[in-house]
Design a protein around this motif. Structure first.
Motif, mmCIF file in Angstrom:
data_model
loop_
_atom_site.group_PDB
_atom_site.id
_atom_site.type_symbol
_atom_site.label_atom_id
_atom_site.label_comp_id
_atom_site.label_asym_id
_atom_site.label_seq_id
_atom_site.Cartn_x
_atom_site.Cartn_y
_atom_site.Cartn_z
ATOM 1 N N ILE A 131 0.853 -1.175 0.000
ATOM 2 C CA ILE A 131 0.000 0.000 0.000
ATOM 3 C C ILE A 131 0.897 1.236 0.000
ATOM 4 C CG2 ILE A 131 -1.885 1.201 1.167
ATOM 5 C CD1 ILE A 131 -2.593 -1.684 0.346
ATOM 6 N N ASP A 133 -0.569 4.382 -1.061
ATOM 7 C CA ASP A 133 -1.474 5.516 -1.016
ATOM 8 C C ASP A 133 -2.749 5.046 -0.332
ATOM 9 O OD1 ASP A 133 -3.858 7.027 -2.572
ATOM 10 O OD2 ASP A 133 -2.089 8.317 -2.467
ATOM 11 N N SER A 135 -5.667 5.518 -1.046
ATOM 12 C CA SER A 135 -6.688 5.059 -1.990
ATOM 13 C C SER A 135 -6.509 3.574 -2.331
ATOM 14 C CB SER A 135 -6.667 5.901 -3.265
ATOM 15 O OG SER A 135 -5.450 5.721 -3.956
ATOM 16 N N ASP A 136 -5.312 3.015 -2.076
ATOM 17 C CA ASP A 136 -5.063 1.581 -2.283
ATOM 18 C C ASP A 136 -5.611 0.741 -1.134
ATOM 19 O OD1 ASP A 136 -3.542 2.269 -4.527
ATOM 20 O OD2 ASP A 136 -1.649 2.198 -3.421
ATOM 21 N N TRP A 137 -5.946 1.371 -0.019
ATOM 22 C CA TRP A 137 -6.324 0.661 1.200
ATOM 23 C C TRP A 137 -7.835 0.737 1.389
ATOM 24 C CZ3 TRP A 137 -4.985 -2.992 4.221
ATOM 25 C CH2 TRP A 137 -5.434 -3.087 5.535
ATOM 26 N N ALA A 141 -10.180 -3.654 -1.828
ATOM 27 C CA ALA A 141 -8.843 -3.976 -2.333
ATOM 28 C C ALA A 141 -8.275 -5.199 -1.615
ATOM 29 C CB ALA A 141 -7.905 -2.778 -2.165
ATOM 30 N N LYS A 145 -7.487 -8.877 -3.388
ATOM 31 C CA LYS A 145 -6.161 -9.499 -3.283
ATOM 32 C C LYS A 145 -6.271 -10.902 -2.688
ATOM 33 C CE LYS A 145 -1.653 -9.489 -3.441
ATOM 34 N NZ LYS A 145 -0.948 -9.579 -4.693
#
Length: 162
Positions: A131, A133, A135-137, A141, A145
């Motif tokens: 991660i 940013d 926004s990736d968390w 998401a 994954k």
């Protein structure tokens, strides 16, 4: 490129304790979230840990989000509880690496170059997330994954809909 950072025995022992549930274990005292830090650019050490009992007040996902607000970089071992769309309850260990966009480039590079050695030392990690940013968390998401290598689809993380 390997960084030369060593993984302490405390990290390895904690990982072994987190991945194996033994009969008679006190589930309330089991570590569910562990923050791992690079100390003095030399070794990966155990930082804060949160037990199953701690997660009754605040889910692990929330704890990790708060840690991202406090720290520029860290690894985390996250014993993630989730439910598939078929209603099957599962728990898997996730290795997370957080390196914020605002972190100094040398620090980000140190964490990135040390991750491979950490994964090799923690044999059996099924899922790893990087991660960079906020926004990736997201729960979506993490669910994506965790579902990508399996035939099942994650529907809930820690009882919360994805």
């Amino acid at each position: 490129m390997a960084s030369g950072v060593i993984i302490t025995d405390d990290v390895k022992n904690l990982y072994e304790a987190m991945k194996v549930v033994k009969a008679g274990d006190d589930l309330n005292s089991r570590v569910k979230v562990a923050i791992l830090l690079i100390k003095d650019s030399k070794e990966i050490v155990v930082g804060d840990t949160y037990t199953h009992q701690d997660l009754e007040a605040k889910p692990g996902f929330t704890i990790l989000t708060e840690q991202m607000d406090k720290m520029e970089c860290f690894y985390a071992l996250y014993d993630c509880s989730f439910e598939t769309k078929d209603g099957v309850h599962k728990e898997d260990l996730v290795l997370l690496m957080w390196t914020s966009d605002g972190a100094h480039i040398k620090k980000k590079m140190l964490y990135a170059s040390s991750k491979g050695n950490l994964k090799m030392a923690l044999k059996g990690i099924k899922h790893d997330l990087q991660i960079n940013d906020r926004s990736d968390w997201s729960k979506q998401a993490v669910a994506a994954k965790m579902s990508e290598k399996h035939s099942w689809v994650v529907a809930k993380i820690e009882g919360m809909d994805v």
